[in-house]
Design a protein around this motif. Structure first.
Motif, PDB file in Angstrom:
ATOM      1  N   ALA A  99      17.240  -9.732 -22.542  1.00 40.49           N
ATOM      2  CA  ALA A  99      16.337  -9.235 -23.580  1.00 40.49           C
ATOM      3  C   ALA A  99      16.043 -10.336 -24.585  1.00 40.49           C
ATOM      4  O   ALA A  99      14.895 -10.567 -24.981  1.00 40.49           O
ATOM      5  N   GLY A 158      13.734 -12.694 -23.081  1.00 34.86           N
ATOM      6  CA  GLY A 158      12.409 -12.094 -23.008  1.00 34.86           C
ATOM      7  C   GLY A 158      11.666 -12.222 -24.326  1.00 34.86           C
ATOM      8  O   GLY A 158      10.485 -12.584 -24.365  1.00 34.86           O
ATOM      9  N   ALA A 166       5.115  -9.073 -25.129  1.00 33.06           N
ATOM     10  CA  ALA A 166       5.474  -8.482 -23.835  1.00 33.06           C
ATOM     11  C   ALA A 166       6.828  -7.797 -23.931  1.00 33.06           C
ATOM     12  O   ALA A 166       7.022  -6.690 -23.413  1.00 33.06           O
ATOM     13  N   ALA A 167       7.772  -8.482 -24.623  1.00 36.62           N
ATOM     14  CA  ALA A 167       9.106  -7.896 -24.742  1.00 36.62           C
ATOM     15  C   ALA A 167       9.040  -6.559 -25.454  1.00 36.62           C
ATOM     16  O   ALA A 167       9.677  -5.574 -25.055  1.00 36.62           O
ATOM     17  N   LEU A 216       6.512  -4.561 -25.658  1.00 41.38           N
ATOM     18  CA  LEU A 216       5.860  -3.581 -24.807  1.00 41.38           C
ATOM     19  C   LEU A 216       6.805  -3.051 -23.743  1.00 41.38           C
ATOM     20  O   LEU A 216       6.664  -1.924 -23.277  1.00 41.38           O
ATOM     21  N   MET A 217       7.774  -3.929 -23.360  1.00 44.97           N
ATOM     22  CA  MET A 217       8.714  -3.473 -22.332  1.00 44.97           C
ATOM     23  C   MET A 217       9.847  -2.654 -22.919  1.00 44.97           C
ATOM     24  O   MET A 217      10.791  -2.303 -22.224  1.00 44.97           O
ATOM     25  N   GLY A 218       9.768  -2.409 -24.214  1.00 46.54           N
ATOM     26  CA  GLY A 218      10.745  -1.514 -24.807  1.00 46.54           C
ATOM     27  C   GLY A 218      11.928  -2.210 -25.452  1.00 46.54           C
ATOM     28  O   GLY A 218      12.880  -1.579 -25.890  1.00 46.54           O
TER      29      GLY A 218
END
Lengths: 293, 315, 383
Positions: free
Chosen positions: A169, A172, A179-180, A182-184
C-alpha cells in the motif's frame, strides 16, 4: 589486516546510524514526496528522551529504548497532523512542505535547548564500554549493539515493504496517489504511519548515537546532512538503498581517513568531492528507482 | 510616473539614512542591506529560476576572501583587486554552473551543499593565504588618490550596491529572461519545446546570481576589515533560506521583507524574550507557510500593493 | 508671599535640585559592556564566565563600588557570530560604556576589536587564548587575559622535557578554536625539536574515531597532544583510544579544564594531563573557590575565575585611572603589572606593561586527571 577488520566494524556502526537517518527520510519521502530535513532534530530529541528516561529515571534499556522512540514517534505524529496535513489538504506545493519542516527544525532545536540546556548530556551504554571480538572482527560493545539493532530494523523494513500488504500500500501511494486512493488505500493512515515510523526510526538513531557522543542540542544537523547524503548515494527508491548508502558513505569517510595520506583537515573534503562527482555521474543512486522515471 | 516618483523617494530616503544614522544603527543598516542584497539574488535563483543552490553563501565568501587576498596579500591596487574578485566569482560560477545544470531538485541541493562545505574546508586549511581558522585581518582600505571611505560614505557604497542589485534582479525578472527562467523552472521539457535554450538559461541564472553574491562579498570585506570562515558557513546560508521562505518565495519584495524581519528579529526581540527569539522565528516561519502560503509579502500586497511596486510600467 | 520668603524658597529649591543632581551623578553606575553568547555555540562556555563576573561585581559594589559609583554589567549576545559581535560592540559604544569585555570566541572578539580599535575604547578578553588577537591588529586599547595558545603548548613541552617525546601525534577537531590551537601546537612542537608524525582531525558529528586513532597507532608516536574542544568529538576520541588499546600519554589544552567531559565520558580520562590557569592551592584561588561554593553551591573550575579576574583587573584600572575616560583607563591598564588574581600559577602575576597579552608566560599549570576529577598540579610554568 587486523586494523582493517576493526575498521570495518567502525564502518558498520557509523553506516548503521547514517542508514537509519536515510530510512527516516525515505519513510516520509516515498508516500508523500516530502523531504523532511527535521529528521536530524528528531534524532536529537531521541537522544534527549534517552537522557530523561535512561540517565535520569534510570530505566533499563529494555524499557527506556522503546519508550524513547515512541515519544519521538508521537512528536512526529503530532507534527504531521498539525503542520503537514493542512498543507496536504489544500494541495500546497511540495516545496512548502519541505520548508515548513525546516521551520519545525528550529522549533524542535530551540525547545529542546530550553528544556535540556546547552550542555552536552551523558547517556549510558546498554552493555557498558568494552572491546568485543566477534570472530575476526573487533569493536566496542556499542558498535555491535548498533549494528545488530539496525540489522533487525532493516530486516523488518524490507519484510514490511516486500511481503506485507501494508508495505504494498505504501508503495502504491508512492507510485500514484490518485490510483492508490481509488483502489481503496486510506491515504490518511498511510501518511500518519509514515510520519510515526520515520519519527521512531530517527529517534532510534539518536538513542543509539547519544551514548557515544553525548546528547546535545546541536547534534541534529550533522546527522541530517549525512543521512541525506547516504540516501542520495543509495538511491531514493528503496529501503536497501538507504542501508547501502549509509555503509558506502561511512566506508568512504573511514577509508579516506585511515589510508589516504593528505592533511587531516582535507580528509573531510574527500567525501564531499566524491559525492559531487557521484551526483554528476550517477544521480539516481546505486539502485535505480523502482518506477520508470 | 507615480512609480518613478515612489522610487525616487525610496532612493533618496535610503541614501539620506547614511548621513543620519551613526555607529550602531549605521552598522545594522549596512549589514542588513548586504543580507537583503544576498537574499534578493538568492530568491531569484531559488524562487524564479527554481535552482535550490546552497552555493550562494560560498560565492559571498569567494568575493570577500579574494578581494582581500588580491589587495593585501598580492598587493594589487584596490580597483584591480575588486575586478579580479568579481571575475574570479564569474569564472568559478560558470565552472560550477555547467555540471550543476544537469542536476535537479534535491540532487542539486546536495551538490551545492557539498560545494559550500568544500569551500569552507579549503578556507580553513588555507594556511597563510586564507588565514585559516583565524581569518584575515589587519588590512585596511587603501587610500585611493588620498581618498578613503569614512563610515558614512561606505554606507552609501553599500546602498548603491543594494540598489544596483535590486535593479538588475527586477529588470531580469520582468524581462524575457525572467519568463524563460520561470518556464524552465516549471517544466524544462516544455520550455525546450518552446525554443528556450534551457542550458543557457540555467547557467546564466546561476552565474549572474552567484556573481552578484560575490560583489556583495567584496563589500562585506571592508565593513569591519575582517573576514573569517564562520561568516561564510552553512548556518548563514540556511538563514537566507528562511528569509525567503518567510517573505514569499519567488517575489523580490518578499525576499526584502523576509530578510528585514529575520535580520532585525534578534535586535528587536532579544530585549523581551531573551534567547527564545530564535524559537519565535521558527514558529513564525511555520505559521507563515501555513497561514500565508505566498509569504508575509501577501499581507503587504493587500496593504501597500507591493506586487505592483516591482513591476515596471504597470498601472 | 513677600520677596524674602520667595527668594529663600527659590534658593532652597535650587540647592535641593543641585544636591539631587549631584547625588544622581554620584549614584550613576559605571557601565561595563559584556559581549556574551546566550544562544549559540559558546553559550555553555559563556555562562560560567558570566557567573564569575557577577560575583566580582557584587563584591566590588558591596565594598563601595569604583570611584564611589556602582559597577553595572551591560550584556549583549553575539551568538558567537563575528559580524554580530562587531555590531554589538558598536551598540555598547553608543551606550557610553566605560569598557568592553568579550567572552565568546576569538574570531568574534577579533571582529569586535576592529570596531573598538577605531572607537578607542578599552576592550578586553578575559579568557580567549588566540595569539593573533594582540598580534594582528596594532590596537593599544585591547588587552587579553587568557593563557595564549603558545603559552599552553610551551608549558606542556616544559612538563615533558624530561620525558623527551621526540615523535608525537596531534589530534584536533574541526572547530574554529580546535583547528587554531592545533596550528599553534604544531608550530611550537616542531620548534622544540619534536616531530609531529601524525595529525588527525575528529569531525564534529563523527560517531567514532577508530579510523583516526588507528592511523595514530600505526605511526607509533611517543605521546598524543590534543587541541580539540567539542565535547562529542572528545568523547569518541577517548572511546577509540581505549578500544584500540592505545597507551600513549595524552596532553590537552586549557579546554580540558572544563569538567564537562568528565560527566560525558566518566572514567576514561584518568591520567590525562592538561593546561589549567588555576592552582587551587594558591591562596587567592582557594578563597575564590570557597566564595563561589557559598554563592552557587558547587566547586568552580577555571571558567568563572576568568570572569572574576577580568572584572577585577578592569575595576582596579579604572580606580587607578581615577576616571572613566578611555585613554586614562588604557594608560592605567598598560601600566598594570604585578597584579595577582585568582588565576595563574603561584608566584606569577598579570603584567600588561610588556605585552597586551597579560597572562604570564609561566602562569599556566599542568594538572592531571585522577579518579575522574581534576587532580593535582604536576608542573608549573615553562621552565
Amino acid at each position: 589486516m587486523e586494523d582493517f577488520l576493526e575498521l570495518i566494524v567502525s564502518v558498520g556502526e557509523a553506516g548503521s546510524i547514517y542508514a537509519l537517518v536515510a530510512l527516516a527520510y525515505l519513510l516520509v519521502l516515498r508516500p508523500s514526496g516530502i523531504i523532511n530535513f527535521a529528521v536530524g532534530e528528531w534524532a536529537m530529541m531521541g537522544g534527549f528522551a534517552a537522557v530523561s528516561l535512561i540517565t535520569w529515571l534510570k530505566l533499563p534499556y529494555i524499557i527506556g529504548l522503546p519508550l524513547s522512540i515512541m515519544c519521538i514517534g508521537a512528536i512526529a505524529w503530532v507534527t504531521g497532523l498539525v503542520v503537514v496535513n493542512p498543507l496536504i489538504k489544500r494541495n500546497a506545493s511540495p516545496m512548502s512542505k519541505v520548508l515548513v519542516l525546516l521551520g519545525m527544525l528550529i522549533v524542535y532545536r530551540e525547545t529542546s535547548a530550553s528544556l535540556y540546556g546547552y550542555d552536552p548530556l551523558f547517556v549510558p551504554m546498554p552493555f557498558g564500554f568494552g572491546r568485543v571480538e566477534v570472530g575476526p572482527f573487533a569493536g566496542s560493545s556499542q558498535s555491535f549493539f548498533i549494528i545488530s539493532v539496525v540489522a533487525v530494523v532493516f530486516l523488518l523494513a524490507w519484510y514490511f515493504f516486500e511481503r506485507t500488504i501494508w508495505g504494498k500500500a505504501f508503495e502504491g501511494v508512492a507510485i500514484n496517489r490518485q490510483a492508490a486512493m481509488l483502489m481503496g488505500i486510506n491515504l490518511k493512515i498511510v501518511g500518519m504511519s509514515s510520519f510515526i515510523s520515520a519519527g521512531m526510526i530517527a529517534g532510534l538513531a539518536g538513542v543509539l548515537q547519544a551514548p557515544l557522543t553525548s546528547a546535545h542540542f546541536l547534534m541534529g544537523l550533522p546527522l541530517a546532512i549525512k543521512g541525506f547524503t547516504a540516501l542520495v548515494i543509495g538511491g531514493v527508491g528503496r529501503v536497501e538503498g538507504a542501508l547501502l548508502g549509509g555503509f558506502l558513505l561511512a566506508l568512504l569517510e573511514k577509508l579516506t581517513i585511515r589510508y589516504i595520506d593528505i592533511p587531516s583537515g582535507y580528509a573531510l573534503g574527500v567525501p564531499l568531492l566524491l559525492m559531487i562527482v557521484f551526483l554528476l555521474f550517477r544521480p539516481n543512486g546505486i539502485f535505480q528507482n523502482k518506477e520508470a522515471k | 510616473m507615480q512609480q518613478r516618483l515612489l522610487w525616487t523617494i525610496i532612493i533618496v530616503f535610503l541614501a539620506s539614512l547614511c548621513f543620519v544614522l551613526g555607529g550602531y544603527w549605521a552598522d545594522i543598516y549596512r549589514k542588513m542591506l548586504l543580507v537583503i542584497t544576498l537574499c534578493v539574488g538568492f530568491n531569484f535563483l531559488f524562487g524564479v529560476a527554481g535552482q535550490i543552490a546552497f552555493s550562494h553563501i560560498a560565492f559571498y565568501g569567494i568575493g570577500a576572501y579574494s578581494v582581500v587576498i588580491f589587495s593585501s596579500i598580492l598587493g594589487w591596487p584596490l580597483p584591480l583587486a575588486i575586478f579580479g574578485a568579481i571575475a574570479l566569482c564569474g569564472v568559478i560560477a560558470i565552472i560550477v554552473a555547467f555540471p550543476a545544470s544537469r542536476l535537479e531538485g534535491f540532487y542539486l541541493a546536495l551538490a551545492t551543499l557539498a560545494f559550500a562545505q568544500l569551500f569552507n574546508v579549503v578556507i580553513v586549511q588555507g594556511g597563510d593565504v586564507t588565514g585559516g581558522p583565524q581569518g584575515l585581518s589587519g588590512f585596511g582600505q587603501q587610500d585611493y588618490f588620498g581618498f578613503s571611505f569614512t563610515d558614512q560614505s561606505y554606507t552609501l557604497v553599500i546602498v548603491v550596491l543594494f540598489l544596483g542589485t535590486l535593479l538588475i534582479i527586477t529588470r531580469l525578472e520582468n524581462s524575457w529572461f525572467g519568463r524563460a527562467c520561470r518556464a524552465v523552472h516549471d517544466s524544462p521539457e516544455a520550455a525546450e519545446a518552446m525554443g528556450v535554450d534551457v542550458l543557457f538559461i540555467k547557467v546564466a541564472a546561476f552565474t549572474i546570481t552567484s556573481v552578484l553574491a560575490g560583489v556583495a562579498g567584496v563589500a562585506y570585506a571592508f565593513i569591519d576589515n575582517y573576514v573569517n570562515p564562520l561568516v561564510f558557513s552553512l548556518e548563514p546560508m540556511f538563514q537566507l533560506l528562511f528569509m525567503i521562505v518567510l517573505g514569499g518565495i519567488g517575489r523580490t519584495s518578499g525576499a526584502i521583507i523576509g530578510a528585514i524581519v529575520i535580520f532585525l528579529a534578534p535586535e528587536i526581540f532579544e530585549e523581551w524574550v531573551g534567547r527564545h527569539y530564535i524559537l519565535g522565528v521558527g514558529v513564525l516561519v511555520v505559521l507563515s507557510i501555513l497561514l500565508l502560503p505566498k509569504g508575509v509579502v501577501e499581507l503587504f500586497d493587500r496593504l501597500f500593493k507591493t506586487d505592483k511596486l516591482m513591476r515596471k510600467g504597470q498601472k | 508671599m513677600n520677596n524674602t520668603l520667595k527668594f529663600s524658597r527659590n534658593l532652597i529649591l535650587a540647592m535641593g535640585l543641585l544636591l539631587a543632581a549631584g547625588t544622581a551623578q554620584a549614584a550613576d553606575p559605571i557601565k561595563i559592556g559584556v559581549i556574551t553568547d546566550r544562544v549559540g555555540n559558546s553559550a555553555a562556555w559563556a555562562k560560567p564566565i558570566e557567573q564569575g563576573m557577577e560575583m566580582a561585581v557584587n563584591e566590588i559594589n558591596a565594598a563601595g563600588g569604583v570611584l564611589g559609583r556602582q559597577l553595572k554589567l551591560r550584556y549583549e549576545s553575539d551568538q558567537s557570530k563575528p559580524d554580530v559581535s562587531a555590531t554589538k560592540a558598536r551598540k555598547l559604544i553608543g551606550e557610553n560604556v566605560a569598557a568592553i569585555l568579550s567572552i565568546t570566541t576569538s574570531p568574534a572578539t577579533q571582529q569586535a576589536q576592529t570596531v573598538t580599535a577605531k572607537a578607542k575604547i578599552v576592550h578586553m578578553t578575559p579568557a580567549n587564548s588566540a595569539d593573533y588577537l594582540t598580534k594582528k591588529l596594532d590596537n593599544p586599547y585591547f588587552f587579553q587575559m587568557g593563557p595564549l595558545g603558545s603559552t599552553q603548548i610551551r608549558t606542556l613541552l616544559a612538563y615533558n622535557k624530561k620525558k623527551n617525546f621526540k615523535r608525537v601525534a596531534l589530534v584536533k577537531d574541526n572547530s574554529n578554536l580546535g583547528s587554531y590551537l592545533g596550528k599553534v601546537f604544531k608550530t611550537n612542537l616542531e620548534k622544540s625539536g619534536a616531530k609531529v608524525v601524525v595529525e588527525q582531525t575528529v569531525e564534529i558529528g563523527a560517531t567514532d574515531a577508530i579510523a583516526q586513532l588507528q592511523k595514530v597507532r600505526a605511526a607509533k608516536p611517543d605521546a598524543i597532544y590534543h587541541s580539540g574542544i567539542v565535547v562529542s568529538s572528545m568523547a569518541v576520541f577517548f572511546k577509540a583510544y581505549h578500544q584500540l588499546g592505545l597507551k600513549q600519554p595524552i596532553l590537552g589544552s586549557f579546554n580540558l579544564s572544563v569538567p564537562k567531559y568528565l560527566e560525558v565520558i566518566p572514567g576514561m580520562m584518568d591520567g590525562v594531563v592538561f593546561i589549567d590557569a588555576m592552582d587551587p592551592s594558591k591562596p587567592e584561588a582557594a578563597k575564590f573557590m570557597a566564595k563561589y561554593k557559598k554563592a552557587y553551591g558547587s566547586v568552580p573550575f577555571s571558567l568563572p575565575a576568568y570572569g572574576y579576574d577580568g572584572v577585577k583587573v578592569l575595576a582596579d584600572a579604572i580606580k587607578k585611572a581615577g576616571s572613566t575616560d578611555s585613554d586614562k583607563i588604557r594608560a592605567a591598564m598598560a601600566t598594570t603589572k604585578d597584579w595577582v588574581g585568582v588565576l595563574g600559577a603561584k608566584g606569577q602575576v598579570v603584567d600588561f606593561s610588556k605585552s597586551r597579552a597579560g597572562f604570564s608566560v609561566d602562569g599556566a599549570v599542568v594538572r592531571r586527571i585522577e579518579n575522574n576529577t581534576h587532580g593535582s598540579i604536576v608542573h608549573s610554568g615553562t621552565k
